[in-house]
Scaffold this motif. Structure first.
Motif, PDB file in Angstrom:
ATOM      1  N   GLU A  95       5.681  12.239  56.391  1.00 33.09           N
ATOM      2  CA  GLU A  95       6.070  11.725  55.085  1.00 33.09           C
ATOM      3  C   GLU A  95       6.841  13.049  54.449  1.00 33.09           C
ATOM      4  N   CYS A  96       8.028  12.497  54.009  1.00 34.93           N
ATOM      5  CA  CYS A  96       8.630  13.775  53.353  1.00 34.93           C
ATOM      6  C   CYS A  96       7.937  14.053  51.790  1.00 34.93           C
ATOM      7  N   VAL A  97       7.678  15.064  51.404  1.00 32.61           N
ATOM      8  CA  VAL A  97       7.025  15.215  49.996  1.00 32.61           C
ATOM      9  C   VAL A  97       7.786  16.031  49.262  1.00 32.61           C
ATOM     10  N   MET A  98       8.643  16.859  49.832  1.00 30.39           N
ATOM     11  CA  MET A  98       9.781  17.486  48.813  1.00 30.39           C
ATOM     12  C   MET A  98      11.063  17.555  49.639  1.00 30.39           C
ATOM     13  N   LEU A  99      12.104  17.246  48.836  1.00 34.09           N
ATOM     14  CA  LEU A  99      13.567  17.387  49.608  1.00 34.09           C
ATOM     15  C   LEU A  99      14.334  18.140  48.673  1.00 34.09           C
ATOM     16  N   HIS A 100      15.071  19.360  49.125  1.00 34.73           N
ATOM     17  CA  HIS A 100      15.815  20.024  48.571  1.00 34.73           C
ATOM     18  C   HIS A 100      17.343  19.811  48.947  1.00 34.73           C
ATOM     19  N   VAL A 101      18.119  19.561  47.837  1.00 35.61           N
ATOM     20  CA  VAL A 101      19.595  19.234  48.270  1.00 35.61           C
ATOM     21  C   VAL A 101      20.471  20.566  47.604  1.00 35.61           C
ATOM     22  N   HIS A 102      21.254  21.122  48.378  1.00 35.95           N
ATOM     23  CA  HIS A 102      22.137  22.205  48.002  1.00 35.95           C
ATOM     24  C   HIS A 102      22.994  21.619  46.874  1.00 35.95           C
ATOM     25  N   GLU A 103      23.340  22.415  45.802  1.00 34.13           N
ATOM     26  CA  GLU A 103      24.204  21.806  44.715  1.00 34.13           C
ATOM     27  C   GLU A 103      25.683  21.636  45.473  1.00 34.13           C
ATOM     28  N   GLY A 104      25.822  22.385  46.479  1.00 30.48           N
ATOM     29  CA  GLY A 104      27.349  22.256  46.741  1.00 30.48           C
ATOM     30  C   GLY A 104      27.456  20.984  47.436  1.00 30.48           C
ATOM     31  N   VAL A 105      26.518  20.266  47.844  1.00 26.20           N
ATOM     32  CA  VAL A 105      26.679  19.066  48.808  1.00 26.20           C
ATOM     33  C   VAL A 105      26.169  17.615  48.020  1.00 26.20           C
ATOM     34  N   ALA A 106      25.633  18.035  46.668  1.00 25.32           N
ATOM     35  CA  ALA A 106      25.014  16.799  45.988  1.00 25.32           C
ATOM     36  C   ALA A 106      26.110  16.234  45.205  1.00 25.32           C
ATOM     37  N   GLY A 107      25.655  14.877  45.264  1.00 24.28           N
ATOM     38  CA  GLY A 107      26.658  13.987  44.488  1.00 24.28           C
ATOM     39  C   GLY A 107      26.018  12.848  43.611  1.00 24.28           C
ATOM     40  N   ARG A 108      26.398  11.863  43.167  1.00 25.00           N
ATOM     41  CA  ARG A 108      25.855  10.860  42.691  1.00 25.00           C
ATOM     42  C   ARG A 108      26.351   9.451  42.944  1.00 25.00           C
ATOM     43  N   SER A 109      25.598   8.480  43.062  1.00 22.72           N
ATOM     44  CA  SER A 109      26.100   7.238  43.471  1.00 22.72           C
ATOM     45  C   SER A 109      26.330   6.314  42.446  1.00 22.72           C
ATOM     46  N   PRO A 110      27.259   5.320  42.273  1.00 20.00           N
ATOM     47  CA  PRO A 110      27.642   4.714  41.242  1.00 20.00           C
ATOM     48  C   PRO A 110      26.605   4.303  40.369  1.00 20.00           C
ATOM     49  N   SER A 111      25.536   4.230  40.736  1.00 24.35           N
ATOM     50  CA  SER A 111      24.401   3.830  40.085  1.00 24.35           C
ATOM     51  C   SER A 111      23.520   5.078  39.350  1.00 24.35           C
ATOM     52  N   GLY A 112      23.818   6.552  39.853  1.00 29.45           N
ATOM     53  CA  GLY A 112      23.459   7.440  39.276  1.00 29.45           C
ATOM     54  C   GLY A 112      22.566   8.221  39.987  1.00 29.45           C
ATOM     55  N   SER A 113      22.211   7.710  41.247  1.00 28.87           N
ATOM     56  CA  SER A 113      21.079   8.235  41.870  1.00 28.87           C
ATOM     57  C   SER A 113      21.657   9.522  42.820  1.00 28.87           C
ATOM     58  N   LEU A 114      20.736  10.548  42.815  1.00 27.87           N
ATOM     59  CA  LEU A 114      21.277  11.591  43.674  1.00 27.87           C
ATOM     60  C   LEU A 114      21.562  11.170  45.131  1.00 27.87           C
ATOM     61  N   VAL A 115      22.857  11.741  45.640  1.00 30.08           N
ATOM     62  CA  VAL A 115      22.913  11.370  47.133  1.00 30.08           C
ATOM     63  C   VAL A 115      23.475  12.667  47.669  1.00 30.08           C
ATOM     64  N   VAL A 116      23.726  12.764  49.192  1.00 30.98           N
ATOM     65  CA  VAL A 116      24.415  13.616  49.673  1.00 30.98           C
ATOM     66  C   VAL A 116      25.711  13.406  50.144  1.00 30.98           C
ATOM     67  N   ASP A 117      26.851  14.261  49.786  1.00 28.99           N
ATOM     68  CA  ASP A 117      28.257  13.866  50.248  1.00 28.99           C
ATOM     69  C   ASP A 117      28.531  14.313  51.447  1.00 28.99           C
ATOM     70  N   PRO A 118      28.704  13.706  52.402  1.00 26.12           N
ATOM     71  CA  PRO A 118      28.910  13.831  53.791  1.00 26.12           C
ATOM     72  C   PRO A 118      30.117  14.618  54.207  1.00 26.12           C
ATOM     73  N   ILE A 119      31.000  14.733  53.111  1.00 24.26           N
ATOM     74  CA  ILE A 119      32.415  15.098  53.425  1.00 24.26           C
ATOM     75  C   ILE A 119      32.190  16.666  52.991  1.00 24.26           C
ATOM     76  N   ARG A 120      31.334  17.143  52.045  1.00 25.37           N
ATOM     77  CA  ARG A 120      30.828  18.476  51.809  1.00 25.37           C
ATOM     78  C   ARG A 120      29.934  18.971  52.825  1.00 25.37           C
ATOM     79  N   MET A 121      28.987  18.168  53.219  1.00 27.52           N
ATOM     80  CA  MET A 121      27.849  18.476  53.877  1.00 27.52           C
ATOM     81  C   MET A 121      28.089  18.940  55.501  1.00 27.52           C
ATOM     82  N   ARG A 122      29.139  18.113  55.849  1.00 29.98           N
ATOM     83  CA  ARG A 122      29.687  18.176  57.382  1.00 29.98           C
ATOM     84  C   ARG A 122      28.763  18.237  58.381  1.00 29.98           C
TER      85      ARG A 122
END
Length: 289
Positions: free
Chosen positions: A224-251
């Motif tokens: 189980e993932c108990v903590m997830l870290h997303v660098h601000e450089g690849v972070a984005g928001r879905s249309p509903s406002g949820s935190l997501v990862v931008d695959p274009i920036r994460m490569r």
């Protein structure tokens, strides 16, 4: 005239060296341009497809080669398995034993199998070079119940790949590959700073799966993932406002067959078909989450 000939030869060597250096620089520049070429959003492959429209395979025959997994050898199953199940995401797993000895290794028998709870699964085969013994990653996870999955991106793929060597358990692959450990929040094993996404994990269960001879061969690690870290450089928001990862920036990179890796160059959306519509052209698909 020998001196003149020697001078001409030296000049020729110098010119060749300059040409070689120029060619090398040109190749390096080309590779860098390709690396800097960002992935792009494109249209789905068949935007005018309608339900019941045929989509046949492109091959001239309907001949399939049969492979009976019960009859074939283990050595032949491996190259087939990793070339069939593609592309595969890669878990760059950092772990440590109770003494604090770090280990880092990439695994592509890996995926997320659910979000509530946030569950990840890794398949770890026994080590053929250690007489069927456990790999360091599995031994550490069973000993401590903790590890970190670092997602691989193209900007550090060579360093991450270097950690897959069959090194002795005393070797710190993070240091060997020149990668940077940073402290985790909920678990003892470190995160890898070069990675843009880290998942701190707690062990839920290890399912030992024997081979046909009844010998331990595969450990299915459920965590189980108990903590997830997303660098601000690849972070984005879905249309509903949820935190997501931008695959274009994460490569992200993926594994294919053999020693082959792949990159994400083109992306496209295909929404779920709207059940209220009998005609589900592009405009009738549900929007992205």
């Amino acid at each position: 005239m020998p001196g003149h000939a020697g001078g001409a030869w030296a000049a020729s060597l110098g010119a060749a060296a300059l040409l070689g250096a120029a060619a090398s620089a040109s190749v390096s520049a080309l590779l860098m341009r390709r690396w800097r070429r960002k992935p792009r959003m494109v249209q789905m492959p068949h935007p005018h497809w309608k339900p019941t429209d045929p989509q046949p395979h492109p091959f001239p025959t309907d001949v399939y080669i049969e492979y009976d997994t019960a009859r074939e050898t283990k050595s032949s199953a491996y190259p087939l398995a990793i070339s069939v199940i593609t592309p595969r995401p890669i878990a760059l797993i950092s772990s440590c034993n109770k003494e604090g000895q770090f280990n880092l290794a990439p695994y592509s028998y890996f995926n997320c199998v659910g979000h509530d709870p946030f569950t990840l699964v890794i398949g770890i085969n026994r080590s053929g070079t250690r007489g069927g013994g456990k790999k360091d990653t599995l031994a550490n996870i069973e000993e401590t119940g903790e590890f970190v999955i670092n997602i691989m991106s193209e900007w550090f793929v060579e360093a991450a790949n270097h950690a897959c060597g069959d090194f002795d358990s005393s070797v710190d692959e993070l240091a060997l590959a020149g990668l940077t450990p940073i402290a985790s929040k909920r678990v003892k094993p470190p995160r890898v700073k070069e990675s843009a996404v880290h998942m701190e994990c707690k062990l839920v269960q290890v399912i030992d799966t024997p081979n046909a001879a009844g010998q331990p061969a595969l450990a299915i690690v459920i965590a189980e993932c108990v903590m997830l870290h997303v660098h601000e450089g690849v972070a984005g928001r879905s249309p509903s406002g949820s935190l997501v990862v931008d695959p274009i920036r994460m490569r992200p990179v993926c594994r294919l067959g053999g020693t082959m890796y792949g990159r994400v160059n083109e992306l496209y959306n295909i929404g779920r078909p709207n059940s209220k519509q009998a005609h589900v052209g592009p405009a009738d698909y549900t929007p992205p989450f």
